[in-house]
Design an enzyme around this catalytic site. Structure first.
Site, PDB file in Angstrom:
ATOM      1  N   ARG A 103       1.466  -4.128 -14.689  1.00 44.66           N
ATOM      2  CA  ARG A 103       1.208  -2.754 -13.479  1.00 44.66           C
ATOM      3  C   ARG A 103       1.924  -1.885 -14.041  1.00 44.66           C
ATOM      4  O   ARG A 103       3.077  -2.070 -13.795  1.00 44.66           O
ATOM      5  CB  ARG A 103       1.028  -3.190 -12.119  1.00 44.66           C
ATOM      6  CG  ARG A 103       0.982  -2.121 -11.245  1.00 44.66           C
ATOM      7  CD  ARG A 103       0.499  -2.749  -9.846  1.00 44.66           C
ATOM      8  NE  ARG A 103       0.402  -1.504  -8.846  1.00 44.66           N
ATOM      9  CZ  ARG A 103       1.380  -1.034  -7.754  1.00 44.66           C
ATOM     10  NH1 ARG A 103       2.685  -1.633  -8.130  1.00 44.66           N
ATOM     11  NH2 ARG A 103       1.120  -0.176  -7.105  1.00 44.66           N
ATOM     12  N   HIS A 147       2.383   7.084  -8.705  1.00 47.04           N
ATOM     13  CA  HIS A 147       3.462   6.341  -8.069  1.00 47.04           C
ATOM     14  C   HIS A 147       4.388   7.079  -7.663  1.00 47.04           C
ATOM     15  O   HIS A 147       5.822   7.314  -8.019  1.00 47.04           O
ATOM     16  CB  HIS A 147       4.033   5.418  -8.955  1.00 47.04           C
ATOM     17  CG  HIS A 147       4.822   4.348  -8.499  1.00 47.04           C
ATOM     18  ND1 HIS A 147       4.536   2.912  -8.746  1.00 47.04           N
ATOM     19  CD2 HIS A 147       6.004   4.203  -7.940  1.00 47.04           C
ATOM     20  CE1 HIS A 147       5.095   2.264  -8.043  1.00 47.04           C
ATOM     21  NE2 HIS A 147       6.314   2.947  -7.443  1.00 47.04           N
ATOM     22  N   GLU A 193       1.434   2.846  -2.513  1.00 44.10           N
ATOM     23  CA  GLU A 193       1.868   2.904  -1.116  1.00 44.10           C
ATOM     24  C   GLU A 193       1.617   4.322  -0.356  1.00 44.10           C
ATOM     25  O   GLU A 193       2.512   5.060   0.066  1.00 44.10           O
ATOM     26  CB  GLU A 193       3.503   2.815  -1.254  1.00 44.10           C
ATOM     27  CG  GLU A 193       3.941   1.299  -1.707  1.00 44.10           C
ATOM     28  CD  GLU A 193       5.192   1.298  -1.550  1.00 44.10           C
ATOM     29  OE1 GLU A 193       5.678  -0.001  -1.822  1.00 44.10           O
ATOM     30  OE2 GLU A 193       6.068   2.261  -1.450  1.00 44.10           O
ATOM     31  N   ASN A 333       1.439  -4.141  -0.896  1.00 47.20           N
ATOM     32  CA  ASN A 333       2.806  -4.132  -1.289  1.00 47.20           C
ATOM     33  C   ASN A 333       3.624  -4.788  -0.050  1.00 47.20           C
ATOM     34  O   ASN A 333       3.743  -4.326   1.109  1.00 47.20           O
ATOM     35  CB  ASN A 333       3.452  -2.828  -1.611  1.00 47.20           C
ATOM     36  CG  ASN A 333       2.991  -2.234  -2.687  1.00 47.20           C
ATOM     37  OD1 ASN A 333       2.301  -2.717  -3.724  1.00 47.20           O
ATOM     38  ND2 ASN A 333       3.607  -0.960  -3.331  1.00 47.20           N
ATOM     39  N   TYR A 335       7.069  -7.247   1.481  1.00 43.79           N
ATOM     40  CA  TYR A 335       8.492  -7.675   1.184  1.00 43.79           C
ATOM     41  C   TYR A 335       8.949  -8.645   2.317  1.00 43.79           C
ATOM     42  O   TYR A 335       9.774  -9.380   2.121  1.00 43.79           O
ATOM     43  CB  TYR A 335       9.213  -6.559   0.993  1.00 43.79           C
ATOM     44  CG  TYR A 335       9.002  -6.100  -0.638  1.00 43.79           C
ATOM     45  CD1 TYR A 335       9.649  -6.618  -1.532  1.00 43.79           C
ATOM     46  CD2 TYR A 335       8.380  -4.952  -0.711  1.00 43.79           C
ATOM     47  CE1 TYR A 335       9.275  -5.872  -2.885  1.00 43.79           C
ATOM     48  CE2 TYR A 335       8.029  -4.231  -1.865  1.00 43.79           C
ATOM     49  CZ  TYR A 335       8.575  -4.762  -3.070  1.00 43.79           C
ATOM     50  OH  TYR A 335       8.292  -4.253  -4.293  1.00 43.79           O
ATOM     51  N   GLU A 402       3.002  -5.684  -5.192  1.00 41.94           N
ATOM     52  CA  GLU A 402       4.434  -5.693  -5.070  1.00 41.94           C
ATOM     53  C   GLU A 402       4.819  -7.176  -4.199  1.00 41.94           C
ATOM     54  O   GLU A 402       4.348  -6.893  -3.213  1.00 41.94           O
ATOM     55  CB  GLU A 402       5.186  -4.679  -4.779  1.00 41.94           C
ATOM     56  CG  GLU A 402       4.786  -3.351  -5.812  1.00 41.94           C
ATOM     57  CD  GLU A 402       5.742  -1.871  -5.339  1.00 41.94           C
ATOM     58  OE1 GLU A 402       6.807  -2.281  -4.731  1.00 41.94           O
ATOM     59  OE2 GLU A 402       5.426  -0.880  -6.003  1.00 41.94           O
TER      60      GLU A 402
END
Length: 505
Positions: A103, A147, A193, A333, A335, A402
């Protein structure tokens, strides 16, 4: 299941689900356990990776301005990983690792320096070479158009994403990218995002362009109570116009897909109090529903409209019709996991912002054993998020764009915590797929140690980049070996050789 139905079920089952949160993810799995069309890869972002900030016709982006103002821990992406010059070596590393996809993002200001107008031939040449090199090594390129790095020229001219002029300019930029690269690129993401870009860049001032109310952060300028919603609205309009353009002009011949990306977390109530359960759903509505609901249902969530009344632009009937259904996949994304507590306190009027509209307190969930510099491994958080997306939004195609472990950059190649993180979350994702989630791909963040929000203090890379070496030499970490073994068919609990347990310093 509707959002209301899912919420009611959560109220009913919270004591049970709380116990299930501790359940382990799938552990004894291999690459072959995933669907045949599933894709595994890694990724990076243009400003964090390319460097060559002032070479070959590239103009500044808002991230150049932000970093050069000292907001990224005093460092910049002027050189970064020097991917502009070293991409061939990096693609060879990707191939050796066994990546099936990679990506990348395109630097708009490298391709079209002024944001609109003539295409920079050297920028075009670079991306053509990078895409061709990926394909020649059997690696599928997945391309993000934005991005978080808008050309500074458009920011200076009319305020960038705060102005609806951005819709026309972004669509024209996307048109160039589809025309020039679409014969080889099948997977496109418009904005990375989008929710965090709007809130971090326009409510908190923590990322470019660094806007917020002066009362929120010293030296900040902007309006934290209105600007995030304006930016989010314009992003939706630009995205849907781009999706429509691709469908009308390119889909029949290129047969590609255009998706939308948000940042999200696992979210669970702080307690079984009704207020905390309601607050958890409210956070989901603001973090996920704010920008995903218009794509699925054609309008913002009712709670978002009610709490931001008078400050969030309304989607007109035309905009609602254009936005609804304007995606081929959703990128997530992910985490970490937070517990959510209701917050009834009200700030001073001049401190009102996106987060006071949400009205929650969030706390990082941890077993108590995770060092402060690391992210806890909570695979059930990803599993439950994917189940929520399946139930509430009709199980759309999902790509985990991500997911990765943050570690202090200390020169060691022995990143065992990253191995445990990747192994856990890939297992959690597999659990969700086995339960019917339409998840199509997974991209470990990031392939190399690149520029992050704290500069170069922490990293997510599978490969270490020696910043003290003039050639920025890359070194394989334990996580790269584990991921490579997994991609090439080894069992996920396989051991790796002890010879990598070394330090560079």
């Amino acid at each position: 299941m509707t959002r209301a139905g899912f919420y009611s079920l959560l109220l009913l089952l919270f004591p049970v689900t709380a116990a299930l949160y501790l359940a382990a993810a799938a552990e004894n799995y291999s690459r072959s356990d995933f669907p045949a069309d599933f894709v595994f890869g890694s990724g990076t972002g243009a400003y964090q990776y390319e460097g060559a900030a002032f070479e070959d016709g590239r103009a500044p982006s808002i991230w150049d301005t932000f970093a050069h103002s000292g907001h990224v821990n005093g460092v910049t992406g002027d050189v970064a990983c020097d991917g502009y010059h070293k991409y061939k070596d990096d693609v060879k590393l990707m191939s050796d690792t066994g990546l099936e996809a990679f990506r990348i993002s395109l630097s708009w200001s490298r391709l079209i320096p002024n944001g609109r107008g003539p295409v920079n031939p050297l920028g075009l040449q670079y991306y053509n070479k990078l895409i061709d090199d990926l394909i020649s090594h059997g690696i599928q390129p997945h391309v993000t158009l934005h991005h978080l790095d808008l050309p500074q020229a458009l920011e200076s001219e009319y305020g960038g994403w705060l102005n609806r002029k951005i819709v026309k300019d972004f669509t024209a930029y996307a048109d160039v990218c589809f025309r020039e690269f679409g014969d080889r690129v099948s997977f496109w993401t418009t904005v990375n995002e989008a929710n965090i870009f709007a809130t971090g860049g326009y409510s908190e001032g923590l990322i470019a362009p660094g806007r917020c109310s002066p009362s929120i952060r010293t030296g900040c300028f902007g309006n934290s109570s209105t600007e995030p919603y304006i930016v989010g609205h314009n992003i939706l309009l630009a995205h849907s116009a781009t999706w429509k353009l691709y469908r009308k002009k390119y889909k029949a011949t290129q047969k590609g897909y255009v998706g939308f990306s948000i940042y999200t977390w696992g979210m669970v109530p702080y307690s079984n109090a009704k207020e905390d359960i309601i607050a958890t759903q409210r956070l989901k509505d603001f973090i996920i529903g704010w920008l995903i609901d218009p794509l699925i249902f054609g309008d913002y969530p009712e709670i978002v409209k009610r709490r931001a009344k008078g400050r969030i632009p309304a989607l007109t009937k035309y905009e609602s019709k254009q936005t609804k259904g304007s995606f081929d996949f959703i990128g997530l994304n992910f985490y970490m996991v937070f517990s959510v507590e209701d917050d009834r306190s009200l700030p001073d009027f001049d401190k009102w912002n996106f987060w006071t509209d949400v009205g929650v307190k969030i706390f990082n969930i941890d077993s108590g054993n995770t060092p402060p510099d690391q992210l806890p491994v909570m695979p059930w958080g990803l599993s439950t998020l994917l189940e929520y997306i399946k139930q509430v939004y009709g199980n759309p195609p999902i790509y985990i764009h991500e997911n990765g472990q943050s570690l202090k950059r200390n020169g060691t190649l022995n990143d065992t915590p990253r191995v445990e993180y990747l192994r856990g979350y890939i297992g959690g994702m597999l659990d969700a797929i086995r339960n019917g989630s339409n998840t199509k791909g997974y991209f470990a963040w990031s392939f190399l140690d690149c520029l992050e929000l704290d500069g170069y203090e922490h990293s997510f890379g599978l490969y270490y980049v020696d910043l003290d070496d003039a050639e920025l030499k890359r070194y394989q970490k334990l996580s790269a070996i584990w991921y490579s073994n997994f991609l090439k068919g080894s069992n996920a609990i396989s051991e790796v050789g002890e010879n990598v347990f070394v330090s560079l310093k």
